[in-house]
Design a protein around this motif. Structure first.
Motif, PDB file in Angstrom:
ATOM      1  N   ALA A  94       0.818  -1.219   0.000  1.00 40.28           N
ATOM      2  CA  ALA A  94       0.000   0.000   0.000  1.00 40.28           C
ATOM      3  C   ALA A  94       0.852   1.270   0.000  1.00 40.28           C
ATOM      4  CB  ALA A  94      -0.938   0.003   1.210  1.00 40.28           C
ATOM      5  N   GLU A  95       2.065   1.173   0.532  1.00 41.24           N
ATOM      6  CA  GLU A  95       2.951   2.338   0.590  1.00 41.24           C
ATOM      7  C   GLU A  95       3.927   2.396  -0.585  1.00 41.24           C
ATOM      8  OE1 GLU A  95       2.765   5.022   2.651  1.00 41.24           O
ATOM      9  OE2 GLU A  95       0.876   4.080   3.278  1.00 41.24           O
ATOM     10  N   GLY A  96       3.693   1.570  -1.600  1.00 40.36           N
ATOM     11  CA  GLY A  96       4.462   1.684  -2.829  1.00 40.36           C
ATOM     12  C   GLY A  96       5.630   0.724  -2.992  1.00 40.36           C
ATOM     13  N   PHE A  97       5.783  -0.225  -2.092  1.00 42.09           N
ATOM     14  CA  PHE A  97       6.833  -1.230  -2.235  1.00 42.09           C
ATOM     15  C   PHE A  97       6.382  -2.294  -3.229  1.00 42.09           C
ATOM     16  CE2 PHE A  97       8.281   0.673   1.619  1.00 42.09           C
ATOM     17  CZ  PHE A  97       9.604   0.308   1.804  1.00 42.09           C
ATOM     18  N   ALA A  98       7.338  -2.929  -3.867  1.00 38.45           N
ATOM     19  CA  ALA A  98       7.060  -4.046  -4.774  1.00 38.45           C
ATOM     20  C   ALA A  98       8.050  -5.164  -4.468  1.00 38.45           C
ATOM     21  CB  ALA A  98       7.210  -3.600  -6.229  1.00 38.45           C
ATOM     22  N   VAL A  99       7.607  -6.391  -4.660  1.00 35.35           N
ATOM     23  CA  VAL A  99       8.487  -7.543  -4.461  1.00 35.35           C
ATOM     24  C   VAL A  99       9.477  -7.586  -5.622  1.00 35.35           C
ATOM     25  CG1 VAL A  99       8.616 -10.061  -4.304  1.00 35.35           C
ATOM     26  CG2 VAL A  99       6.727  -8.837  -3.207  1.00 35.35           C
ATOM     27  N   VAL A 100      10.767  -7.649  -5.295  1.00 37.50           N
ATOM     28  CA  VAL A 100      11.795  -7.759  -6.326  1.00 37.50           C
ATOM     29  C   VAL A 100      12.447  -9.141  -6.326  1.00 37.50           C
ATOM     30  CG1 VAL A 100      12.248  -5.275  -6.480  1.00 37.50           C
ATOM     31  CG2 VAL A 100      13.545  -6.660  -4.844  1.00 37.50           C
ATOM     32  N   GLU A 101      12.275  -9.860  -5.237  1.00 39.18           N
ATOM     33  CA  GLU A 101      12.858 -11.202  -5.139  1.00 39.18           C
ATOM     34  C   GLU A 101      12.251 -11.920  -3.938  1.00 39.18           C
ATOM     35  OE1 GLU A 101      17.285 -13.258  -4.615  1.00 39.18           O
ATOM     36  OE2 GLU A 101      17.121 -11.086  -4.770  1.00 39.18           O
ATOM     37  N   THR A 102      12.159 -13.230  -4.029  1.00 41.64           N
ATOM     38  CA  THR A 102      11.757 -14.055  -2.896  1.00 41.64           C
ATOM     39  C   THR A 102      12.878 -15.068  -2.670  1.00 41.64           C
ATOM     40  OG1 THR A 102       9.406 -13.752  -3.329  1.00 41.64           O
ATOM     41  CG2 THR A 102      10.033 -15.674  -2.018  1.00 41.64           C
ATOM     42  N   ARG A 103      13.321 -15.156  -1.423  1.00 43.18           N
ATOM     43  CA  ARG A 103      14.435 -16.049  -1.076  1.00 43.18           C
ATOM     44  C   ARG A 103      14.023 -16.997   0.040  1.00 43.18           C
ATOM     45  NH1 ARG A 103      18.882 -11.409  -0.076  1.00 43.18           N
ATOM     46  NH2 ARG A 103      18.964 -10.618  -2.193  1.00 43.18           N
ATOM     47  N   VAL A 104      14.563 -18.187  -0.020  1.00 38.23           N
ATOM     48  CA  VAL A 104      14.446 -19.139   1.070  1.00 38.23           C
ATOM     49  C   VAL A 104      15.851 -19.297   1.629  1.00 38.23           C
ATOM     50  CG1 VAL A 104      13.868 -21.494   1.740  1.00 38.23           C
ATOM     51  CG2 VAL A 104      12.521 -20.327  -0.029  1.00 38.23           C
TER      52      VAL A 104
END
Length: 156
Positions: A125-135
């Motif tokens: 909602a504050e403008g962040f976007a997912v750029v990567e998902t890590r395990v």
């Protein structure tokens, strides 16, 4: 009577008991649907090693009581915790907006654990976007594995 809007200020040494209490309660909620509560370690046990005091550290107060805290260091929002009794009251959003404004950076990164939909929704909602998902190893307790969404915000 409605509570006052959060007031953000720099951390002071006498905030430690409240900040510790908030972290420990909220961290259990954060871990419950991600790495599991078995991965919980207190703030007292992790603050120094995890760099809580390495950059800027702020607290949010509501009606004079510490209601949450956030830390920022070198392009990364490293900590943001809200007293569970104040979830969804605007404290986290106020801390996040303050950190973004104070950073002066064009890009800010944070990591949200998978299984923490409230935090995930706030950052989106504050403008962040997912750029990567890590395990990988859980920050703060490397004996446990977790999935983290690396999220990025770019200054408009």
């Amino acid at each position: 009577m409605l509570p006052s809007a959060p007031v953000i200020r720099a951390y002071a040494d006498d905030d430690w008991p409240a900040v510790s209490r908030i972290h420990d309660a909220a961290r259990l909620d954060e871990l419950r649907d991600s790495a599991g509560v078995e991965a919980f370690l207190t703030l007292e046990a992790t603050a120094e090693e995890e760099g809580l005091f390495d950059g800027d550290l702020w607290v949010a107060t509501v009606d004079g009581e510490v209601a949450g805290f956030a830390a920022y260091d070198e392009g990364e929002l490293t900590w943001l915790y809200v007293d569970p009794g104040r979830y969804r009251s605007g404290v986290g959003r106020a801390l996040l907006r303050h950190a973004l404004a104070a950073s002066g950076d064009e890009r800010v990164e944070t990591t949200v654990l998978d299984g923490n939909p409230a935090a995930f929704a706030l950052y989106l909602a504050e403008g962040f976007a997912v750029v990567e998902t890590r395990v990988g190893k859980l920050a703060g307790n490397e004996r446990f594995e977790a999935t983290g969404h690396i999220m990025e915000w770019c200054r408009p």
